[in-house]
Design a protein around this motif. Structure first.
Motif, PDB file in Angstrom:
ATOM      1  N   SER A 117       0.816  -1.396   0.424  1.00 22.08           N
ATOM      2  CA  SER A 117      -0.238   0.058  -0.136  1.00 22.08           C
ATOM      3  C   SER A 117       0.933   1.257   0.259  1.00 22.08           C
ATOM      4  N   SER A 118       1.934   1.172  -0.302  1.00 20.75           N
ATOM      5  CA  SER A 118       3.357   2.662  -0.706  1.00 20.75           C
ATOM      6  C   SER A 118       3.920   2.295  -2.268  1.00 20.75           C
ATOM      7  N   PRO A 119       2.330   2.612  -2.947  1.00 21.95           N
ATOM      8  CA  PRO A 119       2.998   3.591  -4.542  1.00 21.95           C
ATOM      9  C   PRO A 119       3.934   3.752  -4.639  1.00 21.95           C
ATOM     10  N   THR A 120       4.083   5.414  -4.002  1.00 23.36           N
ATOM     11  CA  THR A 120       5.200   5.945  -4.287  1.00 23.36           C
ATOM     12  C   THR A 120       6.461   5.497  -4.436  1.00 23.36           C
ATOM     13  N   ALA A 121       6.710   5.115  -2.829  1.00 21.54           N
ATOM     14  CA  ALA A 121       7.924   4.473  -2.750  1.00 21.54           C
ATOM     15  C   ALA A 121       8.541   3.374  -3.589  1.00 21.54           C
ATOM     16  N   TYR A 122       7.076   2.800  -4.033  1.00 21.10           N
ATOM     17  CA  TYR A 122       7.598   1.058  -5.287  1.00 21.10           C
ATOM     18  C   TYR A 122       8.253   2.635  -6.737  1.00 21.10           C
ATOM     19  N   VAL A 123       7.097   2.943  -7.237  1.00 23.11           N
ATOM     20  CA  VAL A 123       7.777   4.059  -8.577  1.00 23.11           C
ATOM     21  C   VAL A 123       8.587   4.286  -8.436  1.00 23.11           C
ATOM     22  N   LYS A 124       9.169   4.976  -7.312  1.00 21.19           N
ATOM     23  CA  LYS A 124      10.729   5.625  -7.099  1.00 21.19           C
ATOM     24  C   LYS A 124      11.629   4.598  -7.339  1.00 21.19           C
ATOM     25  N   ASP A 163       2.847   1.243   4.395  1.00 19.57           N
ATOM     26  CA  ASP A 163       1.621   2.154   4.745  1.00 19.57           C
ATOM     27  C   ASP A 163       0.472   1.788   4.577  1.00 19.57           C
ATOM     28  N   PRO A 164      -0.043   1.757   5.388  1.00 17.25           N
ATOM     29  CA  PRO A 164      -1.371   1.141   5.509  1.00 17.25           C
ATOM     30  C   PRO A 164      -2.660   2.362   4.610  1.00 17.25           C
ATOM     31  N   PRO A 165      -3.828   2.406   4.053  1.00 20.62           N
ATOM     32  CA  PRO A 165      -4.587   3.027   3.493  1.00 20.62           C
ATOM     33  C   PRO A 165      -5.330   3.867   3.958  1.00 20.62           C
ATOM     34  N   PHE A 166      -6.090   3.314   5.941  1.00 23.51           N
ATOM     35  CA  PHE A 166      -6.728   3.835   6.195  1.00 23.51           C
ATOM     36  C   PHE A 166      -5.889   4.152   8.005  1.00 23.51           C
ATOM     37  N   LEU A 167      -6.250   4.843   8.569  1.00 20.39           N
ATOM     38  CA  LEU A 167      -5.819   5.279   9.741  1.00 20.39           C
ATOM     39  C   LEU A 167      -6.624   4.971  10.969  1.00 20.39           C
ATOM     40  N   SER A 168      -6.382   3.490  11.060  1.00 23.28           N
ATOM     41  CA  SER A 168      -7.957   2.961  11.810  1.00 23.28           C
ATOM     42  C   SER A 168      -7.099   1.861  12.455  1.00 23.28           C
ATOM     43  N   GLU A 169      -7.681   1.518  13.434  1.00 22.55           N
ATOM     44  CA  GLU A 169      -6.317  -0.291  13.935  1.00 22.55           C
ATOM     45  C   GLU A 169      -6.631  -1.083  14.239  1.00 22.55           C
ATOM     46  N   GLU A 170      -7.739  -1.205  13.146  1.00 27.88           N
ATOM     47  CA  GLU A 170      -8.007  -2.509  12.340  1.00 27.88           C
ATOM     48  C   GLU A 170      -7.096  -2.304  11.011  1.00 27.88           C
ATOM     49  N   CYS A 171      -7.072  -1.617  10.436  1.00 28.41           N
ATOM     50  CA  CYS A 171      -6.233  -1.438   9.082  1.00 28.41           C
ATOM     51  C   CYS A 171      -4.824  -1.419   9.944  1.00 28.41           C
ATOM     52  N   LEU A 172      -4.330  -1.234  10.289  1.00 30.48           N
ATOM     53  CA  LEU A 172      -3.150  -1.767  10.601  1.00 30.48           C
ATOM     54  C   LEU A 172      -2.428  -2.564  11.339  1.00 30.48           C
ATOM     55  N   THR A 173      -3.638  -3.336  11.540  1.00 33.14           N
ATOM     56  CA  THR A 173      -3.789  -4.343  12.610  1.00 33.14           C
ATOM     57  C   THR A 173      -3.472  -5.738  11.857  1.00 33.14           C
ATOM     58  N   LYS A 174      -4.761  -5.350  10.982  1.00 33.98           N
ATOM     59  CA  LYS A 174      -4.684  -6.680   9.413  1.00 33.98           C
ATOM     60  C   LYS A 174      -3.916  -6.400   8.334  1.00 33.98           C
ATOM     61  N   THR A 175      -3.529  -5.457   8.304  1.00 33.63           N
ATOM     62  CA  THR A 175      -1.901  -5.053   7.523  1.00 33.63           C
ATOM     63  C   THR A 175      -0.467  -5.488   7.895  1.00 33.63           C
ATOM     64  N   LEU A 176      -0.904  -5.833   9.432  1.00 31.89           N
ATOM     65  CA  LEU A 176       0.444  -5.854   9.801  1.00 31.89           C
ATOM     66  C   LEU A 176       0.261  -7.834   9.758  1.00 31.89           C
ATOM     67  N   GLU A 177      -0.429  -8.313   9.911  1.00 38.66           N
ATOM     68  CA  GLU A 177      -0.691  -9.657  10.021  1.00 38.66           C
ATOM     69  C   GLU A 177      -0.253 -10.556   8.843  1.00 38.66           C
ATOM     70  N   THR A 178      -0.581  -9.350   7.676  1.00 36.42           N
ATOM     71  CA  THR A 178       0.547  -9.603   6.053  1.00 36.42           C
ATOM     72  C   THR A 178       1.574  -9.653   6.005  1.00 36.42           C
ATOM     73  N   VAL A 179       2.376  -8.326   6.405  1.00 36.17           N
ATOM     74  CA  VAL A 179       3.591  -8.180   6.766  1.00 36.17           C
ATOM     75  C   VAL A 179       4.167  -9.111   7.909  1.00 36.17           C
ATOM     76  N   ARG A 180       3.569 -10.444   8.863  1.00 38.13           N
ATOM     77  CA  ARG A 180       4.217 -11.152   9.880  1.00 38.13           C
ATOM     78  C   ARG A 180       4.410 -12.136   9.017  1.00 38.13           C
ATOM     79  N   PHE A 181       3.210 -12.357   8.107  1.00 34.53           N
ATOM     80  CA  PHE A 181       3.203 -13.871   6.767  1.00 34.53           C
ATOM     81  C   PHE A 181       3.892 -14.207   6.414  1.00 34.53           C
ATOM     82  N   LEU A 182       4.488 -12.516   5.312  1.00 26.22           N
ATOM     83  CA  LEU A 182       5.567 -11.940   4.186  1.00 26.22           C
ATOM     84  C   LEU A 182       7.053 -11.899   4.787  1.00 26.22           C
TER      85      LEU A 182
END
Length: 241
Positions: free
Chosen positions: A101-108, A163-182
């Motif tokens: 969820s951080s396309p700007t960093a990826y493109v650069k 960079d989770p797209p939404f500033l919410s506990e749910e969004c960050l928690t679920k995104t970090l689940e992906t991070v731990r998996f990868l």
């Protein structure tokens, strides 16, 4: 007065501008299609041509307008540059890198033709970024473990920029689940999110740094950068427990 007489007519100048805008949109769509085909060809062939690499490296964020309905706020040039260089300084040609969820960093990063170019993956909901072909992975944080190449990438990624797209506990928690998996054992994470998310970030060993990510069109939230390793570019904020 006839119906045709009552209809407003566009001036010649307005018509010219409208035609120009439509032509630019058509040309941009044609560029997208060309780049998408080249990206697909790169992974269908055993050897990739240098010219194709150069074409993909020329993709810039000018191709993509922010979609605020998707909570898209592109980084400013300095931020995308700093994040990309952090990746370059902490990886080698054999490293696997994911930008979530951080396309700007990826493109650069891809514009810098990194040695990891074929091992850089973008996890992103916006399908406009599928111009990167196989390296684009459609990602919806609400389904954190459901994405293409999940088993191939599991526990194998050396560095993740997220960079989770939404500033919410749910969004960050679920995104970090992906991070731990990868993430592989000892892998590095750079997280960009709001200061209010610090308690959740800390649970995953991510500590706030002194770096303040910036955005092209401004963002009222207090936005911060967190890492799980010692970084010269992004040093830890000192007053942390």
């Amino acid at each position: 007065m006839s119906a045709s007489d009552s209809e407003p007519e566009l001036s010649a100048e307005t018509l010219r501008i409208l035609q120009q805008v439509m032509q630019e949109q058509q040309e941009q769509q044609e560029r997208f299609e060309q780049l998408r085909q080249q990206a697909e060809d790169r992974f269908d062939e055993a050897q990739e041509a240098d010219s194709k690499e150069k074409d993909l490296s020329k993709i810039t964020m000018d191709f993509f307008r922010e979609d605020w309905q998707l909570s898209q706020f592109w980084y400013d040039e300095n931020t995308s540059e700093q994040l990309a260089r952090e990746v370059l300084e902490n990886t080698d040609k054999d490293s696997l890198v994911c930008c979530i969820s951080s396309p700007t960093a990826y493109v650069k990063l891809m514009s810098m033709k990194p040695p990891t170019q074929n091992n850089n993956f973008l996890f992103e909901y916006d399908t406009r970024f599928d111009v990167y072909g196989r390296q684009f992975i459609h990602y919806d944080y609400s389904h954190p473990l459901e994405f293409r190449l999940a088993q191939e990438l599991k526990s194998s990624v050396d560095l993740i920029v997220v960079d989770p797209p939404f500033l919410s506990e749910e969004c960050l928690t679920k995104t970090l689940e992906t991070v731990r998996f990868l993430l592989k054992e000892g892998g590095k994470v750079v997280l960009c999110t709001g200061a209010v998310m610090e308690p959740i970030a800390k649970k995953d060993g991510l500590l706030m740094t002194t770096f303040y990510p910036g955005h092209q069109n401004g963002l009222s939230n207090d936005f911060r950068c967190y890492v799980n390793y010692s970084s010269e570019r992004f040093p830890f904020k000192m007053d942390q427990e």
